[in-house]
Design a protein around this motif. Structure first.
Motif, PDB file in Angstrom:
ATOM      1  N   ALA A   1      10.262 -15.413  10.957  1.00  0.00           N
ATOM      2  CA  ALA A   1       9.900 -15.259  12.370  1.00  0.00           C
ATOM      3  C   ALA A   1      10.627 -16.237  13.278  1.00  0.00           C
ATOM      4  CB  ALA A   1       8.397 -15.427  12.539  1.00  0.00           C
ATOM      5  N   GLU A   2      11.078 -15.728  14.401  1.00  0.00           N
ATOM      6  CA  GLU A   2      11.673 -16.566  15.435  1.00  0.00           C
ATOM      7  C   GLU A   2      10.619 -17.063  16.416  1.00  0.00           C
ATOM      8  OE1 GLU A   2      14.794 -17.784  15.718  1.00  0.00           O
ATOM      9  OE2 GLU A   2      14.964 -16.952  13.701  1.00  0.00           O
ATOM     10  N   LYS A   3       9.512 -16.324  16.483  1.00  0.00           N
ATOM     11  CA  LYS A   3       8.442 -16.667  17.420  1.00  0.00           C
ATOM     12  C   LYS A   3       7.110 -16.306  16.784  1.00  0.00           C
ATOM     13  CE  LYS A   3       9.015 -15.530  21.827  1.00  0.00           C
ATOM     14  NZ  LYS A   3       9.022 -14.709  23.075  1.00  0.00           N
ATOM     15  N   VAL A   4       6.066 -17.087  17.116  1.00  0.00           N
ATOM     16  CA  VAL A   4       4.707 -16.807  16.656  1.00  0.00           C
ATOM     17  C   VAL A   4       3.791 -16.804  17.876  1.00  0.00           C
ATOM     18  CG1 VAL A   4       2.765 -17.585  15.247  1.00  0.00           C
ATOM     19  CG2 VAL A   4       5.116 -17.914  14.415  1.00  0.00           C
ATOM     20  N   ILE A   5       3.042 -15.728  18.032  1.00  0.00           N
ATOM     21  CA  ILE A   5       2.023 -15.654  19.075  1.00  0.00           C
ATOM     22  C   ILE A   5       0.688 -15.782  18.366  1.00  0.00           C
ATOM     23  CG2 ILE A   5       0.990 -14.285  20.918  1.00  0.00           C
ATOM     24  CD1 ILE A   5       3.737 -12.861  21.160  1.00  0.00           C
ATOM     25  N   LEU A   6      -0.016 -16.865  18.650  1.00  0.00           N
ATOM     26  CA  LEU A   6      -1.265 -17.180  17.971  1.00  0.00           C
ATOM     27  C   LEU A   6      -2.419 -17.121  18.956  1.00  0.00           C
ATOM     28  CD1 LEU A   6      -2.901 -18.305  15.547  1.00  0.00           C
ATOM     29  CD2 LEU A   6      -2.210 -20.589  16.289  1.00  0.00           C
ATOM     30  N   TYR A   7      -3.387 -16.259  18.661  1.00  0.00           N
ATOM     31  CA  TYR A   7      -4.620 -16.193  19.437  1.00  0.00           C
ATOM     32  C   TYR A   7      -5.674 -16.953  18.660  1.00  0.00           C
ATOM     33  CZ  TYR A   7      -2.483 -12.467  22.175  1.00  0.00           C
ATOM     34  OH  TYR A   7      -1.656 -11.743  22.990  1.00  0.00           O
ATOM     35  N   ARG A   8      -6.363 -17.876  19.352  1.00  0.00           N
ATOM     36  CA  ARG A   8      -7.382 -18.691  18.681  1.00  0.00           C
ATOM     37  C   ARG A   8      -8.714 -18.541  19.380  1.00  0.00           C
ATOM     38  NH1 ARG A   8      -5.381 -24.256  17.428  1.00  0.00           N
ATOM     39  NH2 ARG A   8      -7.380 -24.351  16.392  1.00  0.00           N
ATOM     40  N   TRP A   9      -9.751 -18.306  18.563  1.00  0.00           N
ATOM     41  CA  TRP A   9     -11.116 -18.239  19.080  1.00  0.00           C
ATOM     42  C   TRP A   9     -11.659 -19.657  19.222  1.00  0.00           C
ATOM     43  CZ3 TRP A   9     -10.318 -13.384  19.570  1.00  0.00           C
ATOM     44  CH2 TRP A   9      -9.894 -12.583  18.530  1.00  0.00           C
ATOM     45  N   ASN A  10     -12.639 -19.829  20.047  1.00  0.00           N
ATOM     46  CA  ASN A  10     -13.258 -21.146  20.223  1.00  0.00           C
ATOM     47  C   ASN A  10     -14.461 -21.313  19.301  1.00  0.00           C
ATOM     48  OD1 ASN A  10     -14.802 -19.252  21.629  1.00  0.00           O
ATOM     49  ND2 ASN A  10     -15.449 -20.718  23.179  1.00  0.00           N
TER      50      ASN A  10
ATOM     51  N   SER B   1     -10.818 -15.398  29.120  1.00  0.00           N
ATOM     52  CA  SER B   1     -12.121 -14.993  28.587  1.00  0.00           C
ATOM     53  C   SER B   1     -11.964 -13.700  27.832  1.00  0.00           C
ATOM     54  CB  SER B   1     -13.122 -14.775  29.725  1.00  0.00           C
ATOM     55  OG  SER B   1     -13.365 -15.986  30.380  1.00  0.00           O
ATOM     56  N   GLY B   2     -12.638 -13.629  26.706  1.00  0.00           N
ATOM     57  CA  GLY B   2     -12.595 -12.416  25.911  1.00  0.00           C
ATOM     58  C   GLY B   2     -13.817 -11.565  26.144  1.00  0.00           C
ATOM     59  N   LYS B   3     -13.889 -10.452  25.434  1.00  0.00           N
ATOM     60  CA  LYS B   3     -15.056  -9.571  25.506  1.00  0.00           C
ATOM     61  C   LYS B   3     -16.191 -10.119  24.642  1.00  0.00           C
ATOM     62  CE  LYS B   3     -12.939  -6.313  27.845  1.00  0.00           C
ATOM     63  NZ  LYS B   3     -13.215  -6.047  29.217  1.00  0.00           N
ATOM     64  N   SER B   4     -15.839 -10.671  23.475  1.00  0.00           N
ATOM     65  CA  SER B   4     -16.860 -11.198  22.567  1.00  0.00           C
ATOM     66  C   SER B   4     -16.767 -12.709  22.385  1.00  0.00           C
ATOM     67  CB  SER B   4     -16.751 -10.501  21.200  1.00  0.00           C
ATOM     68  OG  SER B   4     -15.469 -10.691  20.656  1.00  0.00           O
ATOM     69  N   HIS B   5     -15.787 -13.335  23.004  1.00  0.00           N
ATOM     70  CA  HIS B   5     -15.609 -14.792  22.929  1.00  0.00           C
ATOM     71  C   HIS B   5     -15.466 -15.350  24.340  1.00  0.00           C
ATOM     72  CE1 HIS B   5     -14.324 -13.453  18.928  1.00  0.00           C
ATOM     73  NE2 HIS B   5     -14.761 -14.628  18.522  1.00  0.00           N
ATOM     74  N   ASP B   6     -16.150 -16.453  24.583  1.00  0.00           N
ATOM     75  CA  ASP B   6     -16.074 -17.071  25.905  1.00  0.00           C
ATOM     76  C   ASP B   6     -14.674 -17.548  26.233  1.00  0.00           C
ATOM     77  OD1 ASP B   6     -18.803 -16.676  26.184  1.00  0.00           O
ATOM     78  OD2 ASP B   6     -19.305 -18.703  25.494  1.00  0.00           O
ATOM     79  N   LEU B   7     -13.979 -18.047  25.226  1.00  0.00           N
ATOM     80  CA  LEU B   7     -12.664 -18.636  25.454  1.00  0.00           C
ATOM     81  C   LEU B   7     -11.714 -18.252  24.328  1.00  0.00           C
ATOM     82  CD1 LEU B   7     -10.964 -20.617  27.193  1.00  0.00           C
ATOM     83  CD2 LEU B   7     -11.711 -22.409  25.616  1.00  0.00           C
ATOM     84  N   ILE B   8     -10.573 -17.715  24.695  1.00  0.00           N
ATOM     85  CA  ILE B   8      -9.499 -17.407  23.760  1.00  0.00           C
ATOM     86  C   ILE B   8      -8.258 -18.140  24.237  1.00  0.00           C
ATOM     87  CG2 ILE B   8      -8.017 -15.594  22.801  1.00  0.00           C
ATOM     88  CD1 ILE B   8     -10.429 -13.679  23.218  1.00  0.00           C
ATOM     89  N   THR B   9      -7.600 -18.806  23.318  1.00  0.00           N
ATOM     90  CA  THR B   9      -6.366 -19.515  23.635  1.00  0.00           C
ATOM     91  C   THR B   9      -5.197 -18.765  23.016  1.00  0.00           C
ATOM     92  OG1 THR B   9      -7.537 -21.624  23.648  1.00  0.00           O
ATOM     93  CG2 THR B   9      -5.141 -21.718  23.432  1.00  0.00           C
ATOM     94  N   ARG B  10      -4.177 -18.509  23.822  1.00  0.00           N
ATOM     95  CA  ARG B  10      -2.943 -17.911  23.318  1.00  0.00           C
ATOM     96  C   ARG B  10      -1.873 -18.995  23.308  1.00  0.00           C
ATOM     97  NH1 ARG B  10      -0.784 -13.657  27.000  1.00  0.00           N
ATOM     98  NH2 ARG B  10       0.105 -15.445  28.041  1.00  0.00           N
ATOM     99  N   GLU B  11      -1.335 -19.251  22.125  1.00  0.00           N
ATOM    100  CA  GLU B  11      -0.256 -20.226  21.968  1.00  0.00           C
ATOM    101  C   GLU B  11       0.978 -19.475  21.512  1.00  0.00           C
ATOM    102  OE1 GLU B  11      -3.152 -23.861  20.477  1.00  0.00           O
ATOM    103  OE2 GLU B  11      -2.077 -22.667  18.975  1.00  0.00           O
ATOM    104  N   ILE B  12       2.089 -19.716  22.188  1.00  0.00           N
ATOM    105  CA  ILE B  12       3.345 -19.091  21.787  1.00  0.00           C
ATOM    106  C   ILE B  12       4.259 -20.178  21.269  1.00  0.00           C
ATOM    107  CG2 ILE B  12       5.355 -17.785  22.543  1.00  0.00           C
ATOM    108  CD1 ILE B  12       3.546 -16.444  24.625  1.00  0.00           C
TER     109      ILE B  12
END
Length: 146
Positions: free
Chosen positions: A93-102, A129-140
């Motif tokens: 992979a040249e890039k990783v998109i990571l979604y993290r739940w709180n 803000s997500g539908k089922s999570h208060d906070l979602i972090t997207r890290e690229i």
């Protein structure tokens, strides 16, 4: 290739052969990212992951469902990965998109953060803000220059 993966606060991705959780806002965000990519990029995934994306008919011509997807995707393609997260993937992979739940969930499959930390740098971080999570972090993450 560009890897897309979702994890909890401690980088867990699956428990007992099932995803820990899912969030419709993440799927919508992934669609948004794909929408703004050049037209020939594809989103590869296995049949298990496709259940997350099949509820909406967006980009059906750009989603490739194949249980051997990691071997078939091209350099500019996206791969949604839930279980096969290992050193080989990070090497490709040249890039990783990571979604993290709180939140922290039970996990028996985790991202090996050593490979992420040694081969990549964070290029962008955002939260929503997500539908089922208060906070979602997207890290690229982008690959470090060799």
């Amino acid at each position: 290739m560009i890897i897309i993966v979702c994890a909890d606060k401690q980088f867990g991705t699956m428990f007992n052969h099932r995803r820990q959780t899912s969030d419709a806002a993440v799927v919508s965000d992934i669609y948004h990212i794909i929408e703004h990519e050049k037209g020939d990029s594809r989103l590869y995934m296995n049949s298990y992951s496709y259940a997350l994306f099949s509820w909406e008919n967006k980009f059906t011509n750009r989603i490739i469902v194949d249980d051997m997807f990691l071997d078939r995707c091209g350099d500019s393609d996206f791969c949604f990965v839930e279980a096969q997260i290992n050193e080989d993937i990070f090497e490709k992979a040249e890039k990783v998109i990571l979604y993290r739940w709180n939140k922290i969930y039970p996990a028996d499959c985790k991202i090996e953060t050593f490979f992420l930390k040694t081969s990549y740098i964070i290029n962008e971080t955002s939260q929503f803000s997500g539908k089922s999570h208060d906070l979602i972090t997207r890290e690229i993450y982008i690959r470090k220059q060799k």
